[in-house]
Design a protein around this motif. Structure first.
Motif, PDB file in Angstrom:
ATOM      1  N   ILE A 118      45.746 107.852  33.526  1.00  0.00           N
ATOM      2  CA  ILE A 118      44.587 107.699  32.643  1.00  0.00           C
ATOM      3  C   ILE A 118      44.856 108.401  31.318  1.00  0.00           C
ATOM      4  O   ILE A 118      44.559 107.874  30.243  1.00  0.00           O
ATOM      5  N   GLY A 119      45.428 109.601  31.400  1.00  0.00           N
ATOM      6  CA  GLY A 119      45.750 110.339  30.177  1.00  0.00           C
ATOM      7  C   GLY A 119      46.767 109.609  29.316  1.00  0.00           C
ATOM      8  O   GLY A 119      46.637 109.558  28.094  1.00  0.00           O
ATOM      9  N   ALA A 120      47.778 109.025  29.953  1.00  0.00           N
ATOM     10  CA  ALA A 120      48.788 108.272  29.206  1.00  0.00           C
ATOM     11  C   ALA A 120      48.184 107.035  28.555  1.00  0.00           C
ATOM     12  O   ALA A 120      48.500 106.705  27.405  1.00  0.00           O
ATOM     13  N   ALA A 121      47.302 106.360  29.277  1.00  0.00           N
ATOM     14  CA  ALA A 121      46.638 105.179  28.710  1.00  0.00           C
ATOM     15  C   ALA A 121      45.733 105.575  27.548  1.00  0.00           C
ATOM     16  O   ALA A 121      45.703 104.900  26.510  1.00  0.00           O
ATOM     17  N   LEU A 122      45.012 106.674  27.713  1.00  0.00           N
ATOM     18  CA  LEU A 122      44.153 107.166  26.636  1.00  0.00           C
ATOM     19  C   LEU A 122      44.978 107.552  25.415  1.00  0.00           C
ATOM     20  O   LEU A 122      44.621 107.216  24.277  1.00  0.00           O
ATOM     21  N   LEU A 123      46.092 108.219  25.648  1.00  0.00           N
ATOM     22  CA  LEU A 123      46.973 108.607  24.547  1.00  0.00           C
ATOM     23  C   LEU A 123      47.496 107.376  23.804  1.00  0.00           C
ATOM     24  O   LEU A 123      47.484 107.337  22.569  1.00  0.00           O
ATOM     25  N   ALA A 124      47.920 106.369  24.550  1.00  0.00           N
ATOM     26  CA  ALA A 124      48.414 105.138  23.921  1.00  0.00           C
ATOM     27  C   ALA A 124      47.324 104.460  23.102  1.00  0.00           C
ATOM     28  O   ALA A 124      47.566 103.990  21.982  1.00  0.00           O
ATOM     29  N   ALA A 125      46.113 104.432  23.640  1.00  0.00           N
ATOM     30  CA  ALA A 125      45.000 103.815  22.910  1.00  0.00           C
ATOM     31  C   ALA A 125      44.675 104.595  21.638  1.00  0.00           C
ATOM     32  O   ALA A 125      44.441 103.993  20.574  1.00  0.00           O
ATOM     33  N   LEU A 126      44.661 105.913  21.725  1.00  0.00           N
ATOM     34  CA  LEU A 126      44.367 106.738  20.546  1.00  0.00           C
ATOM     35  C   LEU A 126      45.420 106.555  19.453  1.00  0.00           C
ATOM     36  O   LEU A 126      45.092 106.422  18.275  1.00  0.00           O
ATOM     37  N   VAL A 127      46.685 106.540  19.856  1.00  0.00           N
ATOM     38  CA  VAL A 127      47.764 106.384  18.870  1.00  0.00           C
ATOM     39  C   VAL A 127      47.732 104.982  18.273  1.00  0.00           C
ATOM     40  O   VAL A 127      47.879 104.822  17.046  1.00  0.00           O
ATOM     41  N   ALA A 128      47.516 103.962  19.101  1.00  0.00           N
ATOM     42  CA  ALA A 128      47.448 102.599  18.575  1.00  0.00           C
ATOM     43  C   ALA A 128      46.291 102.450  17.594  1.00  0.00           C
ATOM     44  O   ALA A 128      46.446 101.843  16.521  1.00  0.00           O
ATOM     45  N   TYR A 129      45.141 103.010  17.936  1.00  0.00           N
ATOM     46  CA  TYR A 129      43.993 102.956  17.035  1.00  0.00           C
ATOM     47  C   TYR A 129      44.294 103.690  15.727  1.00  0.00           C
ATOM     48  O   TYR A 129      43.978 103.189  14.633  1.00  0.00           O
ATOM     49  N   SER A 130      44.919 104.859  15.825  1.00  0.00           N
ATOM     50  CA  SER A 130      45.259 105.633  14.616  1.00  0.00           C
ATOM     51  C   SER A 130      46.232 104.879  13.723  1.00  0.00           C
ATOM     52  O   SER A 130      46.074 104.851  12.495  1.00  0.00           O
ATOM     53  N   VAL A 131      47.240 104.258  14.329  1.00  0.00           N
ATOM     54  CA  VAL A 131      48.219 103.481  13.554  1.00  0.00           C
ATOM     55  C   VAL A 131      47.541 102.287  12.895  1.00  0.00           C
ATOM     56  O   VAL A 131      47.765 102.001  11.708  1.00  0.00           O
ATOM     57  N   PHE A 132      46.704 101.582  13.642  1.00  0.00           N
ATOM     58  CA  PHE A 132      45.976 100.439  13.086  1.00  0.00           C
ATOM     59  C   PHE A 132      45.114 100.885  11.907  1.00  0.00           C
ATOM     60  O   PHE A 132      45.136 100.253  10.840  1.00  0.00           O
ATOM     61  N   MET A 133      44.368 101.939  12.094  1.00  0.00           N
ATOM     62  CA  MET A 133      43.485 102.416  11.024  1.00  0.00           C
ATOM     63  C   MET A 133      44.271 102.877   9.794  1.00  0.00           C
ATOM     64  O   MET A 133      43.859 102.650   8.661  1.00  0.00           O
ATOM     65  N   ARG A 134      45.405 103.521  10.020  1.00  0.00           N
ATOM     66  CA  ARG A 134      46.187 104.021   8.887  1.00  0.00           C
ATOM     67  C   ARG A 134      46.871 102.892   8.122  1.00  0.00           C
ATOM     68  O   ARG A 134      46.815 102.833   6.893  1.00  0.00           O
ATOM     69  N   TRP A 135      47.546 101.974   8.825  1.00  0.00           N
ATOM     70  CA  TRP A 135      48.386 100.992   8.156  1.00  0.00           C
ATOM     71  C   TRP A 135      47.699  99.660   7.875  1.00  0.00           C
ATOM     72  O   TRP A 135      48.106  98.944   6.961  1.00  0.00           O
ATOM     73  N   VAL A 136      46.686  99.318   8.631  1.00  0.00           N
ATOM     74  CA  VAL A 136      46.007  98.042   8.399  1.00  0.00           C
ATOM     75  C   VAL A 136      44.740  98.251   7.579  1.00  0.00           C
ATOM     76  O   VAL A 136      44.525  97.583   6.565  1.00  0.00           O
ATOM     77  N   VAL A 137      43.901  99.162   7.998  1.00  0.00           N
ATOM     78  CA  VAL A 137      42.640  99.408   7.307  1.00  0.00           C
ATOM     79  C   VAL A 137      42.837 100.338   6.111  1.00  0.00           C
ATOM     80  O   VAL A 137      42.142 100.232   5.113  1.00  0.00           O
ATOM     81  N   GLY A 138      43.811 101.242   6.218  1.00  0.00           N
ATOM     82  CA  GLY A 138      44.064 102.176   5.123  1.00  0.00           C
ATOM     83  C   GLY A 138      43.174 103.407   5.163  1.00  0.00           C
ATOM     84  O   GLY A 138      43.094 104.148   4.187  1.00  0.00           O
ATOM     85  N   ALA A 139      42.497 103.642   6.280  1.00  0.00           N
ATOM     86  CA  ALA A 139      41.619 104.812   6.416  1.00  0.00           C
ATOM     87  C   ALA A 139      41.836 105.447   7.792  1.00  0.00           C
ATOM     88  O   ALA A 139      41.151 105.096   8.749  1.00  0.00           O
ATOM     89  N   PRO A 140      42.812 106.339   7.880  1.00  0.00           N
ATOM     90  CA  PRO A 140      43.079 106.945   9.185  1.00  0.00           C
ATOM     91  C   PRO A 140      41.909 107.824   9.630  1.00  0.00           C
ATOM     92  O   PRO A 140      41.221 108.424   8.802  1.00  0.00           O
ATOM     93  N   PRO A 141      41.648 107.885  10.930  1.00  0.00           N
ATOM     94  CA  PRO A 141      40.562 108.751  11.407  1.00  0.00           C
ATOM     95  C   PRO A 141      40.914 110.219  11.145  1.00  0.00           C
ATOM     96  O   PRO A 141      42.091 110.590  11.115  1.00  0.00           O
ATOM     97  N   HIS A 142      39.908 111.036  10.968  1.00  0.00           N
ATOM     98  CA  HIS A 142      40.154 112.444  10.638  1.00  0.00           C
ATOM     99  C   HIS A 142      40.822 113.193  11.796  1.00  0.00           C
ATOM    100  O   HIS A 142      41.443 114.221  11.601  1.00  0.00           O
ATOM    101  N   TRP A 143      40.760 112.657  12.980  1.00  0.00           N
ATOM    102  CA  TRP A 143      41.333 113.296  14.162  1.00  0.00           C
ATOM    103  C   TRP A 143      42.674 112.688  14.564  1.00  0.00           C
ATOM    104  O   TRP A 143      43.160 112.921  15.668  1.00  0.00           O
ATOM    105  N   ALA A 144      43.301 111.917  13.688  1.00  0.00           N
ATOM    106  CA  ALA A 144      44.476 111.110  14.030  1.00  0.00           C
ATOM    107  C   ALA A 144      45.618 111.913  14.645  1.00  0.00           C
ATOM    108  O   ALA A 144      46.366 111.388  15.467  1.00  0.00           O
ATOM    109  N   GLU A 145      45.794 113.154  14.276  1.00  0.00           N
ATOM    110  CA  GLU A 145      46.868 113.961  14.860  1.00  0.00           C
ATOM    111  C   GLU A 145      46.348 114.890  15.940  1.00  0.00           C
ATOM    112  O   GLU A 145      47.007 115.100  16.959  1.00  0.00           O
TER     113      GLU A 145
END
Length: 146
Positions: free
Chosen positions: A4-31
């Protein structure tokens, strides 16, 4: 739990990458949040590995020690040494966690000690697994084994 933790980590990183490179607004908690999840997931997985005795090992003992009774003795001594080391690490982690609980993380404003709290919690879990190994009834060596 580790899955579950690994799946959550993958989802968080994928969301952060999407927000940073596609939307151009990374979440404040991205790291910060993925780092917290990674540390807890890795250490919780260590508890499961300790319990199942599935940590990576070289497997040299059967090649170097032919007597099953001696191998069991070495395994028991190793379990006892690991138990002592895990308890010492849990104590040090506890001290560090409480020392940093009054500080907050930059992005999430969580107590910084939450990251360090993973050490005593998971070391205590690993120590319990080691106690289980030490208290487990070991089969007596067969006549042909010694």
């Amino acid at each position: 739990m580790a899955g579950i933790g690994a799946a959550l980590l993958a989802a968080l990183v994928a969301y952060s990458v999407f927000m940073r490179w596609v939307v151009g607004a990374p979440p404040h908690w991205a790291e910060e949040l993925p780092q917290l999840v990674l540390v807890w997931t890795a250490l919780l997985a260590g508890v499961a590995c300790t319990y199942k005795r599935s940590h990576l090992s070289a497997g040299l003992m059967p090649l170097l020690v032919s007597s099953p009774a001696v191998r069991r003795g070495i395994t028991r001594a190793t379990d006892l040494l690991l138990l002592v080391m895990l308890l010492l690490l849990a104590k040090a982690g506890w001290d560090l966690a409480w020392l940093t609980m009054s500080q907050t993380t930059t992005a999430l404003q969580l107590p910084a000690g939450l990251v360090y709290l993973s050490v005593p919690v998971c070391c205590a879990g690993m120590a319990l697994a080691q106690c289980d190994h030490l208290l487990a009834r070991q089969p007596l060596p067969q006549e042909g084994d010694a």
